[in-house]
Scaffold this active site. Structure first.
Site, PDB file in Angstrom:
ATOM      1  N   HIS A  68     -15.129  36.772  18.182  1.00 56.49           N
ATOM      2  CA  HIS A  68     -15.539  36.716  19.599  1.00 56.49           C
ATOM      3  C   HIS A  68     -14.596  35.856  20.427  1.00 56.49           C
ATOM      4  CE1 HIS A  68     -19.200  37.329  17.098  1.00 56.49           C
ATOM      5  NE2 HIS A  68     -19.394  38.286  17.988  1.00 56.49           N
ATOM      6  N   ASP A  77     -14.515  32.315  17.794  1.00 53.30           N
ATOM      7  CA  ASP A  77     -14.675  32.465  16.342  1.00 53.30           C
ATOM      8  C   ASP A  77     -13.912  33.710  15.893  1.00 53.30           C
ATOM      9  OD1 ASP A  77     -16.276  34.732  16.630  1.00 53.30           O
ATOM     10  OD2 ASP A  77     -18.156  33.700  16.134  1.00 53.30           O
ATOM     11  N   SER A  90     -23.331  41.456  19.928  1.00 56.34           N
ATOM     12  CA  SER A  90     -23.109  40.013  20.027  1.00 56.34           C
ATOM     13  C   SER A  90     -22.287  39.605  21.247  1.00 56.34           C
ATOM     14  CB  SER A  90     -22.403  39.505  18.764  1.00 56.34           C
ATOM     15  OG  SER A  90     -21.196  40.207  18.559  1.00 56.34           O
TER      16      SER A  90
END
Ligand SMILES: *[C@@H]1O[C@H](CO)[C@@H](O)[C@H](O)[C@H]1NC(C)=O
Ligand SMILES: *[C@@H]1O[C@H](CO)[C@@H](O)[C@H](O)[C@H]1NC(C)=O
Ligand SMILES: *[C@@H]1O[C@H](CO)[C@@H](O)[C@H](O)[C@H]1NC(C)=O
Ligand SMILES: *[C@@H]1O[C@H](CO)[C@@H](O)[C@H](O)[C@H]1NC(C)=O
Length: 373
Positions: free
Chosen positions: A330, A327, A38
């Protein structure tokens, strides 16, 4: 100017162009192929059958830069976006986006949730082995459209950039005691590094020579990890495992440099850079270093940003640039830009043995620094 001098000038320009390594010359593009999780996924997971936990193509992702959101797990751009910019490439196309079919500048195969091991979040993500197969599919396309000679050149000039390992450990973080049970730390890390080595060798067999990878970040104190622990403490066992991974990674890369012909690499010490920012956020321009801008619960560590996941409740801070974490898992765009700069031309205490600028520009232009031209 005399005719002789004019000839000298033409000759000199010719040599300078040759030595520059043709960073921007047609036919000598240095492509960028991106692999991993991600941290580097630009939206591949929008096109697979997964759940919202592995997707980020909804508000407020992208609020600082992309409208509509692309699927990046950030308020804005991520490291490969900045690296592409510094290398004078366009944004690297998302491989699975059906709108993209031109990949001579490279491709991004990264998929949120991907680990190095196939088992990590299996069924929800495109694992690293499959990402390597996608590169193989592209190679076949290149051979048909460009011919063998240009394809060989493209693949050997290209830089292969990796963000991986986090999910192989995060997927075990909620266990108690020996979190890797039934494996010992050494066995499990050995499997992870062994499988990464297989992928590197697979790319080397296709002609790839230049690799970039970062150390795994200090996930032990990630907002998402702390929020689920009694006392909201860091996970000490996870820290030990990640340090082991990072040591084994360096060791393996040194071996590969000896074993694989022409193998060159760049390791960006993300682990140290993240630790520094979490400990001392204001030094790097952040107000908050340990809590997420978007999420809920302790440290904003419940992974609910956007309200489309299992837990719907979330809050969003006023200014995403002030929070190191966008978040619960991240970092924000500001941090990604800082990392990309250090990865691109950082000194050897941060990015070693080569930085990405050196890998992209190759030997020729290195001998004659671009600034001197
Ligand atoms: C997507 O995954 C779900 C759950 O794993 C499954 O029930 C569904 O059939 C899958 N859909 C497609 C199109 O593969
Ligand atoms: C790769 O991972 C698998 C588990 O997915 C493991 O069985 C295998 O031994 C690993 N390979 C290497 C070379 O370590
Ligand atoms: C958001 O925070 C950054 C960093 O502190 C600051 O430079 C910027 O001006 C802020 N933006 C707004 C709209 O307040
Ligand atoms: C690396 O060295 C530079 C300059 O010598 C210094 O500013 C920087 O803080 C060092 N970084 C680390 C991670 O030690």
């Amino acid at each position: 100017m005399s005719v002789a001098n004019f000839h000298l000038l033409v000759l000199a320009s010719y040599y300078i162009l040759m030595l520059r390594g043709c960073l921007s010359c047609e036919g000598h593009l240095v492509a960028l192929f991106v692999f991993g999780d991600s941290n580097y996924d630009p939206g591949n997971n929008n096109y697979i059958n997964t759940t919202a936990g592995f997707q980020a193509n909804f508000w407020p992702y992208g609020i600082s830069y992309f409208n509509p959101p692309t699927g990046r797990f950030s308020d804005g751009r991520i490291i490969p976006d900045f690296i592409a910019e510094y290398a004078k490439l366009p944004l690297i196309p998302t491989y699975l986006d059906p709108k993209n079919n031109e990949f001579v500048y490279g491709a991004n195969f990264a998929s949120a949730g991907a680990g190095i091991l196939v088992e990590s979040y299996a069924g929800y993500t495109i694992d690293l082995k499959t990402q390597l197969e996608y590169l193989g599919d592209l190679e076949k396309q290149f051979r048909q459209s460009l011919g063998d000679e240009k394809t060989d050149q493209l693949l050997s000039d290209a830089v292969y950039l990796f963000s991986c390992g986090s999910n192989d450990y995060l997927s075990h973080a909620d266990n108690n005691d020996n979190i890797l049970y039934p494996y010992t730390h050494e066995q499990y890390v050995g499997m992870v590094i062994g499988n990464l080595t297989d992928v590197f060798k697979g790319i080397h067999e296709k002609g790839g020579r230049k690799f970039g990878i970062s150390t795994v970040a200090p996930l032990a104190c990630w907002p998402s990890v702390r929020a689920h622990r009694p006392g909201k403490t860091c996970n000490d066992e996870l820290e030990i495992i990640i340090n082991l991974h990072n040591q084994q990674l360096s060791k393996k890369l040194k071996e590969l440099e000896k074993q694989l012909e022409g193998f060159k690499y760049s390791v960006f010490d993300l682990n140290t850079e993240v630790s520094n920012r979490m400990k001392n956020p204001s030094k790097y321009g952040f107000k908050i270093g340990d809590s997420a801008c978007c999420g809920t619960g302790p440290y904003g560590g419940i992974y609910s940003c956007g309200g489309k996941r299992r837990i719907k409740e979330f809050h969003l801070c006023d200014n995403a640039s002030e929070y190191f974490f966008f978040d619960s898992n991240h970092n924000n765009e500001v941090a990604s830009r800082q990392y990309a700069e250090l990865y691109w031309n950082g000194e050897s205490n941060v990015t070693a043995p080569y930085n990405l600028k050196t890998l992209f520009e190759g030997e020729g232009s290195l001998a004659l620094g671009r600034e001197e031209l």
